[in-house]
Design a protein around this motif. Sequence first.
Motif, mmCIF file in Angstrom:
data_model
loop_
_atom_site.group_PDB
_atom_site.id
_atom_site.type_symbol
_atom_site.label_atom_id
_atom_site.label_comp_id
_atom_site.label_asym_id
_atom_site.label_seq_id
_atom_site.Cartn_x
_atom_site.Cartn_y
_atom_site.Cartn_z
ATOM 1 N N ALA A 200 1.129 -1.081 0.234
ATOM 2 C CA ALA A 200 0.045 -0.284 -0.086
ATOM 3 C C ALA A 200 0.647 1.533 0.047
ATOM 4 C CB ALA A 200 -1.208 0.610 1.088
ATOM 5 N N ALA A 201 2.264 1.521 0.231
ATOM 6 C CA ALA A 201 3.149 2.106 0.240
ATOM 7 C C ALA A 201 4.334 1.957 -0.386
ATOM 8 C CB ALA A 201 3.528 2.457 1.384
ATOM 9 N N VAL B 12 3.288 8.303 -2.920
ATOM 10 C CA VAL B 12 2.993 6.627 -2.673
ATOM 11 C C VAL B 12 2.079 6.265 -3.880
ATOM 12 C CG1 VAL B 12 1.156 5.711 -0.983
ATOM 13 C CG2 VAL B 12 2.685 8.023 -0.293
ATOM 14 N N ASP C 8 -0.833 2.384 -4.217
ATOM 15 C CA ASP C 8 -0.776 1.766 -3.888
ATOM 16 C C ASP C 8 -0.437 0.372 -4.514
ATOM 17 O OD1 ASP C 8 -2.491 -0.705 -2.501
ATOM 18 O OD2 ASP C 8 -3.866 0.735 -1.655
ATOM 19 N N THR D 171 -0.906 -3.202 -3.882
ATOM 20 C CA THR D 171 -2.149 -4.425 -3.495
ATOM 21 C C THR D 171 -2.352 -5.125 -4.450
ATOM 22 O OG1 THR D 171 -2.263 -3.238 -1.405
ATOM 23 C CG2 THR D 171 -3.849 -4.640 -1.869
#
Length: 147
Positions: free
Chosen positions: A40-41, A140, A142, A144
């Motif tokens: 996520a980061a 940042v 994400d 995922t």
Amino acid sequence: MSAEHTVAGMWAALSARDWDALKTFLARDCIYLDMPVGPAAAARGPDDIVKRLKIGLEPLASYENFPGLMVSNGTDLMYEHHEEWHWATGESAVLQFVTVHRVVDGKISLWKDYWDMGALANHAPPSWLEDFATADMSWVFDATGLV
């Protein structure tokens, strides 16, 4: 250029903190993430990856990557190495890493670092986490479901 040479060249550029040279080894959509923090980061793309790396490495008085074992199947590489971080305030840390890279068409398309964040937190100056709290976080991404 072989995947091994691509990865070794990128790490040499990072060790020298040569940000422009480092970008040349990264694919346009390369994903970078520190596994202790999670997907996520992550950061995506050479410019954002460099922004992310600079948060931790640019303030250091000295930084060096020490090569170790590299294992490759031609596309995916595992690289065991360590880094030494030294702050101007006198603190230092030796960080053990295993890094996984995927190299496609001579460029790194995936970069995952596995390391012990506690080893850094236990040796960094107290301002280390404060510096992260005030850093530019526009990088940042994400990742995922992508890694």
